[in-house]
Scaffold this active site. Sequence first.
Site, short mmCIF file in Angstrom:
data_model
loop_
_atom_site.label_atom_id
_atom_site.label_comp_id
_atom_site.label_asym_id
_atom_site.label_seq_id
_atom_site.Cartn_x
_atom_site.Cartn_y
_atom_site.Cartn_z
N HIS A 68 15.26 56.90 63.19
CA HIS A 68 16.65 57.18 64.25
C HIS A 68 18.21 57.10 63.98
O HIS A 68 18.26 56.57 63.54
CB HIS A 68 15.75 56.87 65.51
N HIS A 69 18.40 58.33 64.18
CA HIS A 69 20.20 58.32 63.29
C HIS A 69 20.92 57.42 65.19
O HIS A 69 22.06 57.10 64.26
CB HIS A 69 20.67 59.71 64.24
N THR A 70 20.11 56.35 65.47
CA THR A 70 20.93 55.72 66.26
C THR A 70 20.87 54.34 65.80
O THR A 70 21.39 53.64 65.25
CB THR A 70 19.93 55.60 68.30
N ASN A 124 25.21 52.56 62.25
CA ASN A 124 27.06 53.82 61.94
C ASN A 124 27.63 53.76 62.00
O ASN A 124 28.09 53.66 63.14
CB ASN A 124 26.34 55.14 63.13
#
Length: 442
Positions: free
Chosen positions: A136-138, A278
């Site tokens: 997941h991009h999180t 990120n």
Amino acid sequence: MERLTPLSYAFLAAEVADPAACLVIGSLAVLDGPPPRVDEVRRVVASRLPAVPRYQQRVVPGRFGLRAPSWQAAPDLDLRHHVTVRRVRAPGGRAEVAALMAEVMAQRMDRERPLWDVTLVRGLSDGRWGVLSRVHHTLADGVSGTGLYRMVFDSEAPETEPPPTPPRAAPGVTRGSIVAAVRGALTLGTAVLPVAREGLLGHLDGTRRYAWTEVGIAETADVRRELGVTVNDLVLAAISGGLRALLLERGREPHPHALRTLLPVSSRAPGTAGLPGNEVTLMLSMLPVEHDDPVERVLQVHERVAALRRAHEPEAGVVLQALARLVPFPVLDRGLRWGLRLPQQQISTVTTNVPGPRTPLSCLDRPVRSLLPVVPIADRVRLGFAVLSYCDRLAFGITADATSTPDVDFLASKVGEAWRSVLVPEQGRPRRDPVGHAPELP
């Protein structure tokens, strides 16, 4: 207890705002056979999981919504939920592989578990098999997302990237950084103007299509030296050429204000590529789809990206993220949810270019032949490009909304044609000399 940054939380909020969004990034590794048993892959992952604590944690909401969600240890982590097996439909060619990738990459992850999984894909043509890795991009951006490879694959030679080190504290705000951020913010402000209505923005239906094309990097050495451009310039020019062909095929005019792309830019410090999280900022650039000449497209891309860097657009994104951390979470949460529900009309597509492994990979002594990347689409963006290098190859992975963008295979073929067209100019057409171009910035 580590809490999610505003940027990481935004990827969760995007799924709340849009039921058709799935903010999962990933790639498919294609390997020579015979495929291993799924329990063999689970044993490999289990042996390496202790070295990656974040992959043993789940997202836990803050109490009463007063603080950002946090990363906490996941109780009873069961690899049977995270390492699974699927069989692609016969005959296991491009169409069947693309259909499986589109289906799996549109499936949301269970937030009660760690936000990653690995799927062993059987039944590929020529006796091959695959490993579809999702995160997941999180949990990770494009650069750190490739860290999931270390859970599954072995490298045939040591990478030049130093081992991950904890990030240093962010430098203090200086007068110079403030000036750079203001200049960059002013440049970003020019991107508030809507792009033309060319069919690449609108409602997403929740299903996806996927296509890809692969090209060589070494073959571009002469062109890069002659024109004074980078591989990134060639990548954006090829995508511009493919989109130009798509617009013309649809009977639309590829004019200068037709398409604007979001370009994620890594803001990671050296030695932190393997760390989760990120660390990314952005640039917003119009794509030169109005130019028919492939060399002119490359030169236009080079100059536009250089101009955005000179204007400190990436630095503005870093400062804005730092300021967002100072906002009370309830205010940030409401602002994100409200903003993500507005019908944005400024970004036509997203283009992410990630440096992948530079040395060959293998899994259980089976060599990886190619890596095919996938980028998520959301927020009315119906088309996204993920570009991933592996050794001396580049793969363009294209994700599209299934209903509104059925011509993704045509687009993939045109991106490949646009890449090759700049390598071999048309007969009688001299190359332009690069004049006044800014040097490449790191």
